[in-house]
Design a protein around this motif. Sequence first.
Motif, PDB file in Angstrom:
ATOM      1  N   SER A 168      40.338  49.406  43.602  1.00 36.79           N
ATOM      2  CA  SER A 168      39.371  49.673  44.666  1.00 36.79           C
ATOM      3  C   SER A 168      39.501  48.701  45.836  1.00 36.79           C
TER       4      SER A 168
ATOM      5  N   HIS B 234      32.645  45.017  45.207  1.00 31.68           N
ATOM      6  CA  HIS B 234      34.033  44.976  44.746  1.00 31.68           C
ATOM      7  C   HIS B 234      34.117  44.649  43.252  1.00 31.68           C
TER       8      HIS B 234
ATOM      9  N   ARG C  77      35.686  47.558  40.780  1.00 29.97           N
ATOM     10  CA  ARG C  77      36.937  47.255  40.078  1.00 29.97           C
ATOM     11  C   ARG C  77      36.819  47.379  38.574  1.00 29.97           C
TER      12      ARG C  77
ATOM     13  N   PRO D  13      40.221  49.731  39.056  1.00 28.22           N
ATOM     14  CA  PRO D  13      40.809  48.420  39.368  1.00 28.22           C
ATOM     15  C   PRO D  13      41.439  48.303  40.746  1.00 28.22           C
TER      16      PRO D  13
ATOM     17  N   SER E  48      42.195  42.788  48.576  1.00 29.96           N
ATOM     18  CA  SER E  48      41.684  44.161  48.596  1.00 29.96           C
ATOM     19  C   SER E  48      40.213  44.256  49.011  1.00 29.96           C
TER      20      SER E  48
ATOM     21  N   ASP F  97      37.713  55.230  45.442  1.00 28.85           N
ATOM     22  CA  ASP F  97      38.109  53.830  45.243  1.00 28.85           C
ATOM     23  C   ASP F  97      38.126  53.050  46.558  1.00 28.85           C
TER      24      ASP F  97
END
Length: 270
Positions: free
Chosen positions: A109, A99, A103, A107, A133, A83
Motif C-alpha cells: 500500500s 499506512h 499494510r 503490504p 511508500s 492499496d
Amino acid sequence: MFTGREENAVESAFGTEIRDVDARTPNLARMYDYQLGGTHNFAPDRERLDAAVGHAPQTVPPAAVDRAFLQRAVAWCADRGIDQFLDLGSGIPTAGNVHEVARRRAPGSRVVYVDHEPVAVAHGNELLRGTESAAVVHADLLDPDDVLGAPRTAELLDFARPVALLVVGVLHHIGHGADVEGVLAEYRSALAPGSALVLSQLTGDAGAAEVPGGLHPRSLAEVGALFAGFDLMAPGLVPAAVWHPADPHEHGCSPRAAVSWAGVGVRGQV
C-alpha cells in the motif's frame, strides 16, 4: 506537552525543532491529538476543547470513535483491493496510522497524508523518515489542485487505479461558507472507478448550526450530499461507532455514538 524553545518554535517528540508554530491560537490538529491522549498540544488547544466539552459535551466529536472508524474503513478498502490512500487533514501521527493499518492487509500500500498544520507535517515527516511508500504533503485540503499536483502525490499515487480518499473528522472544522461539495467533486473527478470516499462529519441534526470550539455540524442530508457521485456501501450513512464495528455491542447504545455520521462510498463507472 510540547517543549517551547522560542515563542514560535517547539521541540518535537523526535528531538528536532519545529519552527513557525503558533502556540497561542487553538489548532484543530493539536486539539484532535489532545482528545486522543497525545502530548503534541498546547494549553490553548486544551482550553478550547475543554470549554466545548463543558458547554455541550454531546456536540463534541469523539476523536477515538472517528479514529476507530478510520481504521476499520481503511481495512475494508484494503480487503477489497484498494492499496492507495489519500488522507486529507490527517493530523498529528498517532498509533494505528493509515499506512500501518493498510499494510497489514495489503503490504504494498501507498499513502499520502495531507495537512496544513506545520506541527502535523513535521511529525509526519519524522515518523515516515526512510519510508518510501508513504509521504506527507503540506497543503490545504480545500485546494485540490495543490494537493493533487504535489510532487509526492504524483510520485506515490496512480490515479488511473482506485484510490481511497479519506476525509475523516475534519470537515466539521470547515465553515459552511466553504464549497465543500465542490471541493469533493474536484477530488472525485481525479479518481478512477472503484475508488472510495471514506468520510465522517459531526452531526447537526439536533439543530445547531455552530457549536463551541469553532465546529460546524452538518445534517444527515447535508452529509449525504457530500457522497454525490459515489455509491454508499452497506450499512450506509450511520453513526461512526456502528459502521462495521469490531464489537457490535461496544458502542451501539452509547449516546455519544451518534455524534458523527460516517460512511464509505465507491465510485462506479463513469
